[in-house]
Structure formats: C-alpha cells, structure tokens
Design a protein around this motif. Structure first.
Motif, mmCIF file in Angstrom:
data_model
loop_
_atom_site.group_PDB
_atom_site.id
_atom_site.type_symbol
_atom_site.label_atom_id
_atom_site.label_comp_id
_atom_site.label_asym_id
_atom_site.label_seq_id
_atom_site.Cartn_x
_atom_site.Cartn_y
_atom_site.Cartn_z
ATOM 1 N N THR A 14 0.793 -1.227 0.000
ATOM 2 C CA THR A 14 0.000 0.000 0.000
ATOM 3 C C THR A 14 0.826 1.278 0.000
ATOM 4 O O THR A 14 0.318 2.346 -0.355
ATOM 5 N N GLY A 15 2.077 1.204 0.464
ATOM 6 C CA GLY A 15 2.884 2.410 0.616
ATOM 7 C C GLY A 15 2.669 3.110 1.936
ATOM 8 O O GLY A 15 3.351 4.111 2.223
ATOM 9 N N PHE A 16 1.755 2.618 2.781
ATOM 10 C CA PHE A 16 1.498 3.219 4.092
ATOM 11 C C PHE A 16 2.323 2.494 5.157
ATOM 12 O O PHE A 16 2.440 1.271 5.133
ATOM 13 N N CYS A 26 0.099 7.784 9.151
ATOM 14 C CA CYS A 26 1.509 8.140 9.015
ATOM 15 C C CYS A 26 2.268 7.625 10.232
ATOM 16 O O CYS A 26 1.685 7.074 11.166
ATOM 17 N N SER A 27 3.583 7.809 10.242
ATOM 18 C CA SER A 27 4.394 7.435 11.397
ATOM 19 C C SER A 27 5.615 8.348 11.458
ATOM 20 O O SER A 27 6.014 8.940 10.455
ATOM 21 N N SER A 33 -0.401 11.387 14.216
ATOM 22 C CA SER A 33 -0.846 10.080 13.733
ATOM 23 C C SER A 33 -2.351 9.867 13.822
ATOM 24 O O SER A 33 -2.980 9.424 12.857
ATOM 25 N N LEU A 34 -2.980 10.153 14.968
ATOM 26 C CA LEU A 34 -4.408 9.876 15.109
ATOM 27 C C LEU A 34 -5.227 10.603 14.046
ATOM 28 O O LEU A 34 -6.146 10.041 13.447
ATOM 29 N N TYR A 35 -4.876 11.845 13.767
ATOM 30 C CA TYR A 35 -5.661 12.640 12.824
ATOM 31 C C TYR A 35 -5.262 12.400 11.379
ATOM 32 O O TYR A 35 -5.733 13.097 10.475
ATOM 33 N N SER A 36 -4.420 11.376 11.182
ATOM 34 C CA SER A 36 -4.159 10.920 9.814
ATOM 35 C C SER A 36 -4.946 9.655 9.485
ATOM 36 O O SER A 36 -4.885 9.171 8.353
ATOM 37 N N TYR A 37 -5.701 9.109 10.449
ATOM 38 C CA TYR A 37 -6.475 7.891 10.214
ATOM 39 C C TYR A 37 -7.554 8.141 9.171
ATOM 40 O O TYR A 37 -8.458 8.966 9.372
#
Length: 379
Positions: free
Chosen positions: A311-313, A343-344, A361-365
């Motif tokens: 996926t690239g994630f 993201c990480s 991270s949380l707000y990239s879900y």
C-alpha cells in the motif's frame, strides 16, 4: 459472562444450525463446488481511497456492507475537531462517491456503561424484537465510561433502517468488571439462520493477556436475551509481520460463499516502536472452518497480508471486510478489505519526546480499500 440466561453452543452445533448459518441459501451453496482459494492475490491497482475525514478528525475500525452500488460504512469517528471522544459515524457511498457522513450512535448520559466512548461497530441484519418493536438490524459496539482505553464492554443497538435511528439495549451483553484493564471490545458479528435473531458474536478480551472469544447471541426477543458460554478462539496458524506465531485481536470476520468457512482480517504483531506504537504495521487475511472456530480448535490458513510493500502506508490497521447484510463476503470471487492508514514518525515508545514528532498520527487515520482474488487449488 452476563447475568442473562445461556444458550448451549454444543446443542446448536449438534442440531446443524451453525453448519448452514443462512438457512436454505446456505444449503444450496454447500451443494456447489468450493472456489479455488488457496491464497489471495492482491490487485495493487484496486487500492483506492474510501473516506478521508476533514482535518482534525479521524475514522477507523469500519464495518462495511456492500449492497449493489451502495456501500454502508460505520466507523469509529470523533464528532468535534481534535476532541478524542468516539462516536459511531455512518458514511454511505454510491458508485464510489461519498453521499453522506454523520454521527449515528454516541455516548449515553452518565452514569451509563457507555457514557464516554462508543466505537468498533459491527452491523448485521436479522429479525430482532425489542420493546414491542421488530427491528431488522443490530449494531454491536464497544462502549466505556472513562476517558481512557479501559473498562470497555460490548453492547448492542437496533434499527428498522440501516440509516437509523438506533435504539440501544440498556446494558452491555459482554461485560468487564475491572476499570483498570482494557476489558472487552472490538466486536464482529454474522447472522445465523438467515432472518432469525441468532448471531455469532466474536470479540477481543484484554486483561492479563489478549485473546479472542465467540458466543452465539439470541436476540429474537431481546428482553429474554440468551448468550452461549464463550469459546476461546484458536490462534494456531496465525503469523506476525516478523513470521513468528501470533495472537488474535482487532479482527473482523465474515462467512464465505459456502457458509462452511470463516474469513478473518486481523492486526499483525509485533507493534512498531515509533509513533504510533499502539497500532499494527499490517493486517493479515486468514480462514478457518466454521466448525473448528465454534469448537475453539483447528488451525488458521493464512491467505495474504496488507502491508507497506503493498500500500505504501507505514501503518495498515483496524480493518474490516466488505460483507453482505448477513455477514457473508460481498464478493464470492475474492475479498475486499477496507483498512485504516496512518503516518508514522518519532518519537519512540522508549524515548517519548513529542517535540520530535512530525506525524500527527491519530488525525491521519482514514479509510482505504484493496481487493484480492482467490488463486490456487481448493483444499
């Protein structure tokens, strides 16, 4: 497990109820040859964005129903920007285009058992009677009453229309007494015997260890709710991202076309050490016979992984299977997985200096999908 009466799982199995979970249709499917499905071959070209919440919002842990050109997606979602208080949102898509997204289930007033978070939905069709009303849909969900990942329990709500409104059953049906432990949650449910009120409910329990259980819940008359004693689900055959034996949690399950096998998508371990270290880097799809699952025996057959290489994630987590209303795989020729990306970045769990963070991270879900097709020879 609850203060309600119990329904003997062995008796149901002996009566053949669980071997043809969807009644006549299941019996017809059983008479046809199984599809070739030793493994899944992922189609990288099928990777697609499903739903991207607005900045300051998150969406994860989807329950997905595909009905013709329409997708019904319930997910764990915040309702106020950058406020971590989980609601259950419904997002609908028609021909791949989002037509609505809104909160459909939220916390009850204190001191209710679900007065803070409501999350991890699993929606299934059936025939459920509660409060003198016949309902066509049940939503199992995680709820808690503290601002923490603790004291989670599993409840259920009912609706006559999948868009709601949803009417909550007032008490949890899978309980957890300790307020200092994670508890019980991440429910996933499939209908048994078509439009009956019998549902196979599986969930995660986390206290002194992390493990998965399943029970048969009879909601035909919810005021006389019956729950079978929980069966500890097997983990044999599951492997982590490092190739080592793994455990089962954070999963969604569906029945295959024949009704004889269960397909699961679940988080792989070990978790990473960098932010976010509380979610997995990848998810695995596996299958097991329904008979073995209900007996708490047998061995999972891994079918494929969704990971960074595909996926690239850097995080692929909290996934759901595209299903029918009764909990079968929506596509008999393959498996569509709707997963959460993230993201990480730094910091690490060992050096939690958040000034180093470049990933919120949380707000990239957000939600993505990918499809795999059966390959190989039938076993």
């Amino acid at each position: 497990m609850t203060r309600f009466g119990t329904l003997r799982l062995a008796a149901l199995l002996g009566a053949g109820v669980l071997l043809t979970p969807l009644g006549t249709a299941a019996a017809q499917d059983d008479a046809s040859p199984r599809p070739a499905r030793d493994r899944l071959t992922w189609d990288p070209g099928s990777l697609a964005s499903v739903y991207q919440p607005a900045p300051g919002f998150y969406s994860y842990a989807p329950s997905v129903v595909r009905d013709g050109d329409t997708e019904w997606i319930w997910s764990c979602h915040n309702d106020e920007s950058r406020v971590i208080e989980d609601h259950i949102y419904l997002t609908t898509r028609v021909d791949g285009v989002v037509t609505q997204t809104r909160s459909v289930l939220h916390a009850s007033p204190a001191p209710a058992w679900d007065s803070f978070h409501t999350c991890d939905p699993s929606v299934v069709a059936g025939r459920f009677h509660y409060g003198g009303v016949r309902y066509s849909y049940a939503m199992f969900y995680l709820g808690n009453d503290v601002d923490a990942s603790a004291h989670n329990q599993v409840g259920v709500a009912f609706a006559t229309d999948p868009a709601g409104p949803w009417v909550k059953y007032p008490e949890p049906i899978v309980t957890s007494d300790r307020v200092d432990q994670w508890g019980a949650g991440q429910p996933t449910a499939v209908s048994l015997a078509g439009d009956s009120g019998r549902v196979l409910l599986a969930y995660t329990r986390g206290d002194t260890s992390t493990r998965a259980y399943a029970s048969v819940v009879d909601l035909t008359q919810a005021e006389r709710l019956r729950v079978s004693p929980p069966v500890l689900l097997p983990a044999d055959g599951l492997v982590g991202a490092d190739g080592a034996p793994d455990y089962l949690n954070g999963f969604d399950l569906a029945l295959d076309r024949t009704g004889r096998d269960v397909v699961v998508v679940r988080e792989q371990h070990p978790y990473p050490i960098d932010n976010p270290w509380w979610i997995g880097p990848s998810v695995q799809v596996a299958r097991i016979s329904l008979r073995d699952l209900l007996a708490g025996a047998g061995r999972w057959q891994p079918l494929g992984e969704i990971d960074h290489a595909l996926t690239g994630f850097t995080r692929n987590h909290n996934a759901g299977l595209a299903r029918t209303w009764h909990g079968r795989l929506a596509d008999p020729s393959g498996v569509e997985v709707v997963f959460t990306s993230s993201c990480s970045s730094l910091p690490t769990i060992d050096d939690p200096d958040w000034s180093q963070a470049t990933c919120d991270s949380l707000y990239s879900y957000d939600l993505w999908s990918i499809t795999g097709r059966w390959t190989g020879s039938a076993s």
